[in-house]
Scaffold this active site. Structure first.
Site, PDB file in Angstrom:
ATOM      1  N   LYS A 111       0.833  -1.204   0.000  1.00 16.75           N
ATOM      2  CA  LYS A 111       0.000   0.000   0.000  1.00 16.75           C
ATOM      3  C   LYS A 111       0.870   1.257   0.000  1.00 16.75           C
ATOM      4  O   LYS A 111       1.912   1.309   0.657  1.00 16.75           O
ATOM      5  CB  LYS A 111      -0.905  -0.049   1.236  1.00 16.75           C
ATOM      6  CG  LYS A 111      -1.963   1.025   1.342  1.00 16.75           C
ATOM      7  CD  LYS A 111      -2.835   0.744   2.568  1.00 16.75           C
ATOM      8  CE  LYS A 111      -3.867   1.815   2.832  1.00 16.75           C
ATOM      9  NZ  LYS A 111      -4.678   1.507   4.033  1.00 16.75           N
TER      10      LYS A 111
ATOM     11  N   SER B  28      -9.227   2.425   3.283  1.00 13.66           N
ATOM     12  CA  SER B  28      -8.276   3.051   2.381  1.00 13.66           C
ATOM     13  C   SER B  28      -7.388   2.065   1.621  1.00 13.66           C
ATOM     14  O   SER B  28      -6.592   2.471   0.767  1.00 13.66           O
ATOM     15  CB  SER B  28      -7.375   4.011   3.175  1.00 13.66           C
ATOM     16  OG  SER B  28      -6.632   3.312   4.170  1.00 13.66           O
TER      17      SER B  28
ATOM     18  N   SER C 297      -9.480  -0.221   7.505  1.00 14.62           N
ATOM     19  CA  SER C 297      -9.015  -0.051   6.133  1.00 14.62           C
ATOM     20  C   SER C 297      -8.532  -1.324   5.462  1.00 14.62           C
ATOM     21  O   SER C 297      -8.356  -1.345   4.244  1.00 14.62           O
ATOM     22  CB  SER C 297      -7.885   0.989   6.091  1.00 14.62           C
ATOM     23  OG  SER C 297      -8.395   2.274   6.338  1.00 14.62           O
TER      24      SER C 297
END
Length: 467
Positions: free
Chosen positions: A87, A162, A186
């Protein structure tokens, strides 16, 4: 998933554990596996927009080195040669770490954040960075730098956030394992939206160094997303390896039936009845596996935290992280600029009140473990919504704000508890996720139950029907 079936699957569809088996059996090697993922990326990236950066030369060099280790019969770990994505709020040396924002557009870390360093030491092949919303503080994935990320199950819908890029890539067949962060759900909510499993480790289980500024103090952790629970086991073994003996993975079946509390609602907040129907069916399946599942009310402190403390903690955290960048607001999107302004306007007493609510929440959840071993909830109160919208405007006919879909997850971050997202089933062609939460140190128990669930109910749902 039988071995015979796996022999027929394209390499890009194999999870980390299955790919490791393929290497052991000589059915493929890390160089060919990486090429399969790069080819798949070329097909799906224009549709889902999941990757923020691809390091093809670095990945090829790592895959070649891994293939040589396998040729000598000396793999470093179960992840040696496995393509992974990271990420884009986790620093990886040699790649930009832009946090989804123009504010960090020129940020090139010199060091891997420590969980990535441990994964590289285990031989994992870092394919690249996955897309994130700006500063990873939104529940959908749309960045001023990389644009809109879409759900492979239905590209008109969001994969959540996210870790939206992480799950969109993994569910579309790019990378055999995804590494992300979870500060309020997330990992777990996006995993639920895309038919994957994901682990939010408890606080301190995966030590972190050399990361970005902390926007959610003592709440955000690094964890894995995978297609199978065993993929999560292998990832955690690598990432938690800094403290030998601090974590031990599940090595055998559950020793006893578990006592599971089931929160179907949070203080009467709305939940999509289709989500609830799938999770109710999953609760019944757990009962049929021999576990005791009892419906229970969430402590009122959970809702109080969601409504009052979370907005203060996230806003002040962003303001603190950007305190040395006075020109940040001019480079940010409207949503984050507004959040930054709120954080700068809050007082120290507001933060102290929020921190007191966190302490009250911790005390309330501690009482759960006197009568239960685990907690079951949906991962989200909503199904995925249109990709360009920040959040669903309403759930079950009731208007909700930006966190209305997220009521089941953030309490586990505030209390430092480990939590596991598993595919619960599907409705109207979309995956639905369920969440299991355990007491501190219960990662092995959660994963053992996840393995039992998967062996009985099957791994993640069928692949998206494109292309």
């Amino acid at each position: 998933m039988s071995t015979a079936t796996l022999h027929d699957w394209p390499v890009w569809q194999l999870g980390a554990h299955d790919l490791h088996q393929a290497y052991q059996e000589g059915r493929t090697n890390p160089v060919r596996a990486l090429q399969a993922h790069l080819d798949r990326l070329e097909t799906v990236q224009p549709i889902v927009n999941a990757m923020a950066w691809v390091d093809e030369p670095g990945a090829r060099a790592a895959a070649k080195a891994s293939a040589e280790r396998w040729r000598r019969g000396q793999p470093l770990s179960a992840l040696d040669g496995v393509p992974i994505t990271v990420k884009d709020n986790i620093p990886v040396a040699g790649m930009p770490c832009r946090w989804g924002s123009r504010v960090y557009a020129d940020h090139w870390p010199l060091r891997d954040e420590s969980p990535v360093a441990r994964l590289r030491e285990a031989g994992a092949v870092v394919l690249g960075k996955t897309t994130v919303p700006e500063f990873t503080l939104l529940g959908h994935t749309d960045s001023p730098l990389t644009g809109l990320t879409r759900n492979p199950w239905n590209p008109s819908l969001t994969p959540g956030g996210s870790s939206g890029g992480a799950v969109a890539a993994l569910a579309a067949g790019v990378g055999a394992l995804a590494i992300g962060t979870d500060g309020g759900g997330s990992i777990r909510r996006p995993a639920g939206f895309t038919g994957l499993c994901g682990l939010k480790p408890g606080w301190g289980t995966v030590p972190r160094r050399d990361g970005l500024p902390d926007t959610l103090p003592e709440m955000e952790v690094v964890g894995p997303m995978g297609r199978r629970v065993l993929d999560l086991v292998h990832a955690l073994e690598a990432m938690a390896g800094e403290r030998p003996g601090a974590w031990r993975g599940p090595r055998h079946a559950l020793a006893a039936p578990q006592r599971i509390a089931y929160w179907r609602h949070i203080a009467g907040r709305p939940i999509d009845p289709r989500v609830l129907a799938v999770c109710d069916a999953a609760a019944q399946q757990l009962r049929e596996l021999g576990h005791t599942v009892v419906e229970a009310d969430a402590p009122p402190e959970v809702d109080a935290f969601n409504q009052s403390a979370w907005p203060v903690i996230s806003a002040t955290g962003l303001a603190h992280a950007l305190s040395d960048r006075p020109d940040a607001a001019a480079q940010m999107g409207p949503a984050m600029a507004a959040l930054l302004a709120r954080g700068q306007a809050l007082r120290a007493t507001d933060l102290a009140t929020a921190q007191a609510q966190v302490r009250q929440l911790k005390a309330a959840t501690q009482g759960l473990w006197a009568t239960h071993d685990l907690l079951l909830t949906p991962t989200s109160a909503a199904l995925p919504w249109p990709a360009a919208d920040t959040h669903p405007a309403e759930i079950d006919g009731q208007p909700v704000d930006g966190r209305g879909h997220a009521v089941f997850t953030a309490f586990a971050n505030a209390t430092g508890l480990p939590a596991l997202a598993l595919p619960a089933g599907r409705t109207h062609g979309l995956p639905v996720g369920m969440q299991l939460v355990g007491r501190p140190g219960a990662e092995a128990l959660l994963l053992a139950l996840g393995l039992q669930w998967e062996s009985t109910c099957g791994p993640c749902p069928a692949w998206p029907l494109w292309p």
